[in-house]
Scaffold this motif. Sequence first.
Motif, PDB file in Angstrom:
ATOM      1  N   TRP A  48       0.834  -1.199   0.000  1.00 41.70           N
ATOM      2  CA  TRP A  48       0.000   0.000   0.000  1.00 41.70           C
ATOM      3  C   TRP A  48       0.874   1.258   0.000  1.00 41.70           C
ATOM      4  CZ3 TRP A  48      -0.820   3.865   3.811  1.00 41.70           C
ATOM      5  CH2 TRP A  48      -1.871   4.733   3.526  1.00 41.70           C
ATOM      6  N   PHE A  49       1.917   1.236   0.824  1.00 45.35           N
ATOM      7  CA  PHE A  49       2.844   2.375   0.864  1.00 45.35           C
ATOM      8  C   PHE A  49       3.429   2.646  -0.512  1.00 45.35           C
ATOM      9  CE2 PHE A  49       3.321   2.043   5.582  1.00 45.35           C
ATOM     10  CZ  PHE A  49       3.128   3.380   5.859  1.00 45.35           C
ATOM     11  N   GLN A  58      -4.773  12.239   4.587  1.00 43.30           N
ATOM     12  CA  GLN A  58      -6.182  11.906   4.820  1.00 43.30           C
ATOM     13  C   GLN A  58      -6.833  11.229   3.597  1.00 43.30           C
ATOM     14  OE1 GLN A  58      -8.809  14.128   3.518  1.00 43.30           O
ATOM     15  NE2 GLN A  58     -10.472  12.931   4.394  1.00 43.30           N
ATOM     16  N   PRO A  59      -6.603  11.716   2.337  1.00 44.04           N
ATOM     17  CA  PRO A  59      -7.233  11.024   1.198  1.00 44.04           C
ATOM     18  C   PRO A  59      -6.786   9.568   1.070  1.00 44.04           C
ATOM     19  CG  PRO A  59      -6.322  13.141   0.514  1.00 44.04           C
ATOM     20  CD  PRO A  59      -5.842  12.895   1.897  1.00 44.04           C
ATOM     21  N   GLU A  60      -5.478   9.313   1.257  1.00 44.19           N
ATOM     22  CA  GLU A  60      -4.967   7.938   1.139  1.00 44.19           C
ATOM     23  C   GLU A  60      -5.526   7.038   2.251  1.00 44.19           C
ATOM     24  OE1 GLU A  60      -3.050  10.511   0.540  1.00 44.19           O
ATOM     25  OE2 GLU A  60      -2.097  10.094  -1.398  1.00 44.19           O
ATOM     26  N   ARG A  79      -9.157   6.253   1.551  1.00 40.68           N
ATOM     27  CA  ARG A  79      -9.279   5.269   0.468  1.00 40.68           C
ATOM     28  C   ARG A  79      -8.962   3.857   0.971  1.00 40.68           C
ATOM     29  NH1 ARG A  79      -5.870   7.916  -3.469  1.00 40.68           N
ATOM     30  NH2 ARG A  79      -7.262   9.667  -3.383  1.00 40.68           N
ATOM     31  N   ALA A  80      -7.911   3.737   1.802  1.00 40.05           N
ATOM     32  CA  ALA A  80      -7.522   2.424   2.320  1.00 40.05           C
ATOM     33  C   ALA A  80      -8.633   1.849   3.188  1.00 40.05           C
ATOM     34  CB  ALA A  80      -6.229   2.544   3.134  1.00 40.05           C
ATOM     35  N   LEU A  81      -9.251   2.701   4.033  1.00 44.69           N
ATOM     36  CA  LEU A  81     -10.339   2.226   4.896  1.00 44.69           C
ATOM     37  C   LEU A  81     -11.558   1.848   4.065  1.00 44.69           C
ATOM     38  CD1 LEU A  81     -10.068   4.696   7.906  1.00 44.69           C
ATOM     39  CD2 LEU A  81      -9.510   2.275   7.867  1.00 44.69           C
ATOM     40  N   GLU A  82     -11.826   2.644   3.009  1.00 40.80           N
ATOM     41  CA  GLU A  82     -12.962   2.321   2.126  1.00 40.80           C
ATOM     42  C   GLU A  82     -12.747   0.969   1.457  1.00 40.80           C
ATOM     43  OE1 GLU A  82     -14.489   6.779   0.787  1.00 40.80           O
ATOM     44  OE2 GLU A  82     -13.216   5.614  -0.545  1.00 40.80           O
ATOM     45  N   GLU A  90     -10.038   4.548  -8.095  1.00 36.87           N
ATOM     46  CA  GLU A  90      -9.503   4.741  -6.739  1.00 36.87           C
ATOM     47  C   GLU A  90     -10.590   4.655  -5.673  1.00 36.87           C
ATOM     48  OE1 GLU A  90      -7.673   8.537  -7.162  1.00 36.87           O
ATOM     49  OE2 GLU A  90      -5.885   7.737  -8.150  1.00 36.87           O
ATOM     50  N   ILE A  91     -11.844   4.922  -6.072  1.00 35.77           N
ATOM     51  CA  ILE A  91     -12.913   4.934  -5.057  1.00 35.77           C
ATOM     52  C   ILE A  91     -13.962   3.850  -5.300  1.00 35.77           C
ATOM     53  CG2 ILE A  91     -12.698   7.355  -4.384  1.00 35.77           C
ATOM     54  CD1 ILE A  91     -15.035   7.862  -6.379  1.00 35.77           C
ATOM     55  N   SER A  92     -13.709   2.971  -6.280  1.00 38.24           N
ATOM     56  CA  SER A  92     -14.656   1.877  -6.514  1.00 38.24           C
ATOM     57  C   SER A  92     -13.872   0.664  -7.016  1.00 38.24           C
ATOM     58  CB  SER A  92     -15.691   2.276  -7.574  1.00 38.24           C
ATOM     59  OG  SER A  92     -15.098   2.226  -8.851  1.00 38.24           O
TER      60      SER A  92
END
Length: 287
Positions: free
Chosen positions: A44-45, A95-97, A100-103, A226-228
């Motif tokens: 992920w990093f 915060q955006p990353e 996204r990871a939590l989503e 990135e969001i789906s």
Amino acid sequence: MEEFVRSFFEVDTNISAWALPDIRITDIIDILVIAFIIYELLIWFRKTRAWILLKGIFFLFAFAGVSIVLQLNMTQWIFKATINVGVIAVIIIFQPELRRALEQIGRGSFLSSVFNVESHTLSEENVEALVYAMEQMSSVKTGALIVIEQEVALGEYEQTGIPIDAAISSQLIMNIFEHNTPLHDGAMIIREDRILSATCYLPLSENQEISKELGTRHRAALGLSEISDSKIFVVSEETGHISMAYSGQLYRHIDGDFIRRELLGEKRSKVNKLKARLMRRKGGDGS
Ligand SMILES: Nc1ncnc2c1ncn2[C@@H]1O[C@H](COP(=O)(O)OP(=O)(O)OP(=O)(O)O)[C@@H](O)[C@H]1O
């Protein structure tokens, strides 16, 4: 935090503590789980801006270690003061990353990517129609943006476009993306063998590492990926190259076989490829 850094660099001189402890099966599971989490975190990093942050943290820890060993009191004080503010700053900057990871964990795409779950939302005929349409549009450099919805519903993006609700055919797809026609701009969304809508507006990616030669069509594909968990295909108007955006990654210069594999899985894609060849020899067009 300072305590942690200090204990990290303290060497245990008690020889008896070096003896192997009793290892239970749960300890092995524990080690495997931690190894797996660290491995996934590192991946992920690497995929995000956080990689640069990780390198910075390593450097700071090394610096803190040296200051403890050499007992540089002033340096240690500055390190202690900045680390507290630093944690909050990192949460705000990334915060955006983090969101996204939590989503990703929330919608289960994390597990499906680990276990490589294949999508089976489209019939073989429709996948062949899509492949044919994309290859044709690629050969004449007609720009296209096609979203194949998976588990995450895309209702809010579907509503930004014009409803179509039609069966999939290569002719319809090519017609929609034809230059200077009312429906050619924006994205087409496909859900389970139906073309839902066209001219949809997708969120643009904020990824700074996207190649400068790629414009907003590719950025929009990447943004939605990135969001789906959708698979988003792009035919470039400039080069004719086909790309796929999935899970925040852009796969460039892909071909029909790649698309079949992505939409049908390895086994079904081979059978489908043979069927399509036979159809085309008989004069069919894959629609
Ligand atoms: N947010 C968006 N959502 C959906 N479609 C978009 C969006 N932004 C741009 N597009 C589509 O991309 C087209 C512009 O593509 P642009 O040339 O900027 O991108 P590109 O990535 O360089 O692609 P190409 O290689 O096809 O030129 C627009 O006409 C529109 O159809």
